[in-house]
Scaffold this motif. Structure first.
Motif, mmCIF file in Angstrom:
data_model
loop_
_atom_site.group_PDB
_atom_site.id
_atom_site.type_symbol
_atom_site.label_atom_id
_atom_site.label_comp_id
_atom_site.label_asym_id
_atom_site.label_seq_id
_atom_site.Cartn_x
_atom_site.Cartn_y
_atom_site.Cartn_z
ATOM 1 N N LEU A 92 51.289 -67.899 -33.437
ATOM 2 C CA LEU A 92 50.148 -68.514 -32.776
ATOM 3 C C LEU A 92 48.975 -68.571 -33.753
ATOM 4 O O LEU A 92 48.481 -67.536 -34.195
ATOM 5 N N ILE A 93 48.557 -69.784 -34.082
ATOM 6 C CA ILE A 93 47.447 -70.028 -35.001
ATOM 7 C C ILE A 93 46.236 -70.378 -34.150
ATOM 8 O O ILE A 93 46.204 -71.430 -33.503
ATOM 9 N N VAL A 94 45.254 -69.490 -34.128
ATOM 10 C CA VAL A 94 44.108 -69.623 -33.235
ATOM 11 C C VAL A 94 42.903 -70.212 -33.974
ATOM 12 O O VAL A 94 42.330 -69.569 -34.857
ATOM 13 N N ASP A 95 42.561 -71.443 -33.656
ATOM 14 C CA ASP A 95 41.262 -72.055 -33.961
ATOM 15 C C ASP A 95 40.846 -72.046 -35.434
ATOM 16 O O ASP A 95 39.676 -71.803 -35.752
ATOM 17 N N ILE A 96 41.750 -72.336 -36.329
ATOM 18 C CA ILE A 96 41.385 -72.421 -37.751
ATOM 19 C C ILE A 96 40.934 -73.860 -38.001
ATOM 20 O O ILE A 96 41.683 -74.696 -38.468
ATOM 21 N N TRP A 129 50.671 -69.458 -45.619
ATOM 22 C CA TRP A 129 51.868 -68.722 -46.032
ATOM 23 C C TRP A 129 52.713 -68.352 -44.810
ATOM 24 O O TRP A 129 53.924 -68.569 -44.793
ATOM 25 N N LEU A 130 52.076 -67.793 -43.789
ATOM 26 C CA LEU A 130 52.795 -67.428 -42.567
ATOM 27 C C LEU A 130 53.438 -68.649 -41.918
ATOM 28 O O LEU A 130 54.588 -68.583 -41.443
ATOM 29 N N SER A 131 52.724 -69.750 -41.900
ATOM 30 C CA SER A 131 53.250 -70.981 -41.302
ATOM 31 C C SER A 131 54.472 -71.481 -42.057
ATOM 32 O O SER A 131 55.451 -71.923 -41.450
ATOM 33 N N ARG A 132 54.422 -71.403 -43.374
ATOM 34 C CA ARG A 132 55.576 -71.844 -44.179
ATOM 35 C C ARG A 132 56.791 -70.952 -43.930
ATOM 36 O O ARG A 132 57.907 -71.440 -43.787
ATOM 37 N N ASP A 160 57.270 -69.595 -24.420
ATOM 38 C CA ASP A 160 57.978 -68.659 -23.541
ATOM 39 C C ASP A 160 58.504 -67.439 -24.296
ATOM 40 O O ASP A 160 59.130 -66.568 -23.702
ATOM 41 N N ARG A 161 58.231 -67.358 -25.582
ATOM 42 C CA ARG A 161 58.731 -66.242 -26.393
ATOM 43 C C ARG A 161 58.078 -64.926 -25.961
ATOM 44 O O ARG A 161 56.940 -64.904 -25.504
ATOM 45 N N ALA A 162 58.805 -63.829 -26.164
ATOM 46 C CA ALA A 162 58.311 -62.501 -25.782
ATOM 47 C C ALA A 162 57.317 -61.947 -26.796
ATOM 48 O O ALA A 162 56.466 -61.136 -26.448
ATOM 49 N N GLN A 163 57.433 -62.386 -28.048
ATOM 50 C CA GLN A 163 56.590 -61.856 -29.114
ATOM 51 C C GLN A 163 55.692 -62.953 -29.672
ATOM 52 O O GLN A 163 56.164 -64.063 -29.941
ATOM 53 N N PHE A 164 54.423 -62.615 -29.835
ATOM 54 C CA PHE A 164 53.461 -63.534 -30.440
ATOM 55 C C PHE A 164 52.903 -62.876 -31.696
ATOM 56 O O PHE A 164 52.338 -61.781 -31.632
ATOM 57 N N VAL A 165 53.079 -63.535 -32.824
ATOM 58 C CA VAL A 165 52.451 -63.133 -34.079
ATOM 59 C C VAL A 165 51.204 -64.007 -34.189
ATOM 60 O O VAL A 165 51.292 -65.237 -34.111
ATOM 61 N N VAL A 166 50.048 -63.370 -34.344
ATOM 62 C CA VAL A 166 48.783 -64.084 -34.204
ATOM 63 C C VAL A 166 47.977 -64.051 -35.500
ATOM 64 O O VAL A 166 47.840 -62.995 -36.138
ATOM 65 N N CYS A 167 47.431 -65.224 -35.845
ATOM 66 C CA CYS A 167 46.474 -65.331 -36.934
ATOM 67 C C CYS A 167 45.365 -66.267 -36.464
ATOM 68 O O CYS A 167 45.528 -66.977 -35.478
ATOM 69 N N GLY A 168 44.225 -66.252 -37.157
ATOM 70 C CA GLY A 168 43.181 -67.196 -36.793
ATOM 71 C C GLY A 168 41.795 -66.605 -36.749
ATOM 72 O O GLY A 168 41.511 -65.574 -37.339
ATOM 73 N N VAL A 176 49.182 -58.747 -34.703
ATOM 74 C CA VAL A 176 48.035 -59.417 -35.313
ATOM 75 C C VAL A 176 48.114 -59.204 -36.822
ATOM 76 O O VAL A 176 48.160 -58.059 -37.293
ATOM 77 N N VAL A 177 48.122 -60.291 -37.577
ATOM 78 C CA VAL A 177 48.243 -60.220 -39.030
ATOM 79 C C VAL A 177 46.848 -59.990 -39.619
ATOM 80 O O VAL A 177 46.010 -60.895 -39.638
ATOM 81 N N ALA A 178 46.611 -58.772 -40.089
ATOM 82 C CA ALA A 178 45.268 -58.332 -40.475
ATOM 83 C C ALA A 178 44.620 -59.237 -41.522
ATOM 84 O O ALA A 178 43.430 -59.558 -41.416
ATOM 85 N N GLU A 179 45.361 -59.644 -42.533
ATOM 86 C CA GLU A 179 44.750 -60.457 -43.583
ATOM 87 C C GLU A 179 44.664 -61.929 -43.204
ATOM 88 O O GLU A 179 44.123 -62.733 -43.963
ATOM 89 N N ALA A 180 45.161 -62.289 -42.028
ATOM 90 C CA ALA A 180 45.143 -63.685 -41.580
ATOM 91 C C ALA A 180 44.286 -63.874 -40.328
ATOM 92 O O ALA A 180 44.519 -64.775 -39.535
ATOM 93 N N VAL A 181 43.299 -62.987 -40.150
ATOM 94 C CA VAL A 181 42.263 -63.179 -39.137
ATOM 95 C C VAL A 181 40.920 -62.996 -39.822
ATOM 96 O O VAL A 181 40.823 -62.279 -40.824
ATOM 97 N N ALA A 182 39.892 -63.640 -39.273
ATOM 98 C CA ALA A 182 38.574 -63.556 -39.902
ATOM 99 C C ALA A 182 37.484 -63.736 -38.849
ATOM 100 O O ALA A 182 37.720 -64.305 -37.780
ATOM 101 N N SER A 183 36.311 -63.244 -39.194
ATOM 102 C CA SER A 183 35.089 -63.432 -38.416
ATOM 103 C C SER A 183 33.964 -63.742 -39.391
ATOM 104 O O SER A 183 34.114 -63.561 -40.601
ATOM 105 N N ARG A 184 32.839 -64.161 -38.866
ATOM 106 C CA ARG A 184 31.691 -64.419 -39.732
ATOM 107 C C ARG A 184 31.203 -63.137 -40.383
ATOM 108 O O ARG A 184 30.825 -63.139 -41.551
ATOM 109 N N GLN A 185 31.237 -62.034 -39.655
ATOM 110 C CA GLN A 185 30.783 -60.746 -40.171
ATOM 111 C C GLN A 185 31.977 -59.789 -40.290
ATOM 112 O O GLN A 185 32.725 -59.625 -39.323
#
Length: 180
Positions: free
Chosen positions: A11-15, A35-38, A94-102, A125-134
């Motif tokens: 799941l790619i959230v709002d990039i 990278w994760l998407s590939r 419908d998958r049981a597992q969600f790998v999340v970035c964004g 949650v993929v730590a290096e593939a999420v971000a915030s402004r701060q």
């Protein structure tokens, strides 16, 4: 619990174009999500993509667009993608597992993760593939998601768990292309 390619969705959230430039570590976010998407595409893991109010924040960034060919895009107004019923009707929803970035980790990613957990999904949650402004907001979000039951993982953890074993032609190909 291990991540399994056959039960996972990425799941790619709002990039999105107008949001990414304001983020701390924006280029790393895009690079790791790409990278994760590939890897997901290579291993037949479905991609699910959300866009928060695309009329205002623009579409998903251009770097990810080539990999999204055929991937469903969920346009949303809720901060949580999991508040939109169409997420679960999308191929892979419908998958049981969600790998999340964004982004942003402390807003849309956090609320999506909390809602997925409340619905009984396993969330990574993929730590290096999420971000915030701060950076402080990202750190707080990761800690809160961990406390709520999400597994905080690295992109290599995702790839190796999806692969499950060495010695196959698929492992050799993914290793050559992505793990060096």
């Amino acid at each position: 619990m291990l991540m399994k390619a056959e039960t996972s969705a990425l799941l790619i959230v709002d990039i999105q174009q107008k949001l990414v430039p304001a983020l701390d570590g924006a280029s790393a976010l895009v690079e790791h999500s790409l990278w994760l998407s590939r890897v997901a595409r290579r291993l037949d893991v479905p991609l699910l993509v959300s866009e928060q109010y695309p009329q205002g924040l623009g579409p998903t960034v251009a770097e990810l667009q080539p990999l999204l060919d055929g991937a469903p895009i969920l346009e949303k107004l809720h901060f949580s993608a999991a508040r939109e019923p169409d997420l679960f009707l999308m191929p892979g929803g419908d998958r049981a597992q969600f790998v999340v970035c964004g982004c942003e980790a402390h807003i849309c990613v956090l609320q999506t993760v909390l809602d997925l957990l409340a619905q009984g999904r396993q969330v990574f949650v993929v730590a290096e593939a999420v971000a915030s402004r701060q950076p402080a907001n990202k750190a707080l979000a990761l800690e809160r998601m961990r406390q709520a039951g999400a597994a905080i993982v690295s992109r290599e953890m995702v790839a190796y768990e999806w692969l499950e074993r060495a010695g196959s032609e698929l492992f050799r190909a993914v290793s050559r292309e992505y793990l060096r």
